[in-house]
Design a protein around this motif. Structure first.
Motif, mmCIF file in Angstrom:
data_model
loop_
_atom_site.group_PDB
_atom_site.id
_atom_site.type_symbol
_atom_site.label_atom_id
_atom_site.label_comp_id
_atom_site.label_asym_id
_atom_site.label_seq_id
_atom_site.Cartn_x
_atom_site.Cartn_y
_atom_site.Cartn_z
ATOM 1 N N ILE A 6 0.847 -1.197 0.000
ATOM 2 C CA ILE A 6 0.000 0.000 0.000
ATOM 3 C C ILE A 6 0.882 1.246 0.000
ATOM 4 O O ILE A 6 0.612 2.207 -0.718
ATOM 5 N N CYS A 7 1.956 1.205 0.779
ATOM 6 C CA CYS A 7 2.885 2.344 0.816
ATOM 7 C C CYS A 7 3.548 2.542 -0.536
ATOM 8 O O CYS A 7 3.741 3.670 -0.988
ATOM 9 N N GLY A 8 3.919 1.449 -1.192
ATOM 10 C CA GLY A 8 4.641 1.530 -2.447
ATOM 11 C C GLY A 8 3.767 1.884 -3.638
ATOM 12 O O GLY A 8 4.191 2.613 -4.528
ATOM 13 N N PHE A 9 2.537 1.376 -3.664
ATOM 14 C CA PHE A 9 1.680 1.565 -4.835
ATOM 15 C C PHE A 9 0.431 2.384 -4.569
ATOM 16 O O PHE A 9 -0.156 2.935 -5.501
ATOM 17 N N GLY A 10 0.004 2.401 -3.324
ATOM 18 C CA GLY A 10 -1.251 3.077 -3.017
ATOM 19 C C GLY A 10 -1.121 4.579 -3.033
ATOM 20 O O GLY A 10 -0.040 5.150 -3.128
ATOM 21 N N GLU A 11 -2.249 5.207 -2.963
ATOM 22 C CA GLU A 11 -2.285 6.659 -2.946
ATOM 23 C C GLU A 11 -2.893 7.137 -1.638
ATOM 24 O O GLU A 11 -3.777 7.986 -1.624
ATOM 25 N N VAL A 12 -2.406 6.577 -0.556
ATOM 26 C CA VAL A 12 -2.872 6.958 0.772
ATOM 27 C C VAL A 12 -2.179 8.247 1.166
ATOM 28 O O VAL A 12 -0.948 8.349 1.093
ATOM 29 N N GLU A 13 -2.951 9.226 1.558
ATOM 30 C CA GLU A 13 -2.382 10.531 1.884
ATOM 31 C C GLU A 13 -1.686 10.548 3.236
ATOM 32 O O GLU A 13 -0.647 11.159 3.396
ATOM 33 N N ASP A 14 -2.266 9.870 4.219
ATOM 34 C CA ASP A 14 -1.730 9.940 5.575
ATOM 35 C C ASP A 14 -1.345 8.536 6.052
ATOM 36 O O ASP A 14 -2.130 7.859 6.721
ATOM 37 N N LEU A 15 -0.139 8.099 5.690
ATOM 38 C CA LEU A 15 0.319 6.756 6.070
ATOM 39 C C LEU A 15 0.485 6.594 7.584
ATOM 40 O O LEU A 15 0.156 5.537 8.119
ATOM 41 N N PRO A 16 0.992 7.607 8.309
ATOM 42 C CA PRO A 16 1.055 7.440 9.762
ATOM 43 C C PRO A 16 -0.324 7.190 10.387
ATOM 44 O O PRO A 16 -0.453 6.389 11.314
ATOM 45 N N ASP A 17 -1.364 7.833 9.850
ATOM 46 C CA ASP A 17 -2.715 7.611 10.365
ATOM 47 C C ASP A 17 -3.181 6.195 10.036
ATOM 48 O O ASP A 17 -3.792 5.526 10.872
ATOM 49 N N LEU A 18 -2.865 5.712 8.811
ATOM 50 C CA LEU A 18 -3.223 4.339 8.433
ATOM 51 C C LEU A 18 -2.519 3.344 9.359
ATOM 52 O O LEU A 18 -3.122 2.356 9.788
#
Length: 195
Positions: A6-18
């Motif tokens: 998810i970190c490498g391919f996803g478009e998550v804006e807030d990884l620390p929150d995830l």
């Protein structure tokens, strides 16, 4: 692995929150193996290793960084994070002579340029803190992710150190000795590195 993907391919804006939302699930195996306090450190270290294949790091993603050697996750039979915490407490309690001994021995182990085994003998009266020095050394070495077998001459002495073993069991010294007996342990084996 999924989190790293998810970190490498996803478009998550807030990884620390995830991470915070799913930390319990992501750390479950590590908490069971180590402890509730240190499990998340091991989970993050594992994720950090997986992120390298995406040219990412925990720091780049604004996640907590963890200082654990990569090989620790594969082979450690002890909790490196816990060992590092113990080292701090033990080191603060060393007197100047004990601190000097610990520094000399750690230098012999980690800065041995000639790679020549050394032998040291720590002597002192009962209650002088020899076992405390040994324990400090063990926690320090484990805290660096390295394994060590503490060897003492007697079973009682061996029980005073975590993972302590007798010289007879480690070096295969026969119990009934005579002038012709020798140790049944070959030099330069993977199991034996003496300092």
């Amino acid at each position: 692995m999924l989190f790293a993907m998810i970190c490498g391919f996803g478009e998550v804006e807030d990884l620390p929150d995830l991470w915070m939302q799913h930390q319990v699930s992501l750390c479950e195996d590590f908490v069971q193996r180590y402890s509730e306090q240190t499990g998340p450190h091991y989970a993050l270290a594992d994720i950090g290793e997986l992120l390298t294949s995406y040219n990412l790091s925990l720091q780049k993603l604004h996640l907590a960084t963890v200082d654990l050697p990569a090989s620790v996750l594969e082979r450690a039979n002890f909790d490196v994070v816990e060992e590092q915490a113990k080292v701090n407490g033990y080191t603060m309690q060393l007197n100047s002579e004990q601190r000097n001994v610990v520094e000399i021995l750690l230098n012999a182990v980690y800065n041995n340029a000639a790679d020549t085994p050394k032998c040291y003998f720590l002597d002192g009266p009962a209650g002088a803190g020899k076992t405390f020095v040994y324990s400090t050394l063990l926690h320090t070495i484990h805290g660096r992710g390295d394994d060590v077998i503490p060897v003492r001459s007697t079973g009682i002495a061996a029980t005073l150190l975590i993972g302590g073993r007798t010289a007879h069991s480690v070096f295969k010294i026969p119990i009934d000795l005579n002038a012709t007996y020798t140790c049944n342990f070959k030099p330069n084996t993977q199991k034996l590195t003496c300092y």
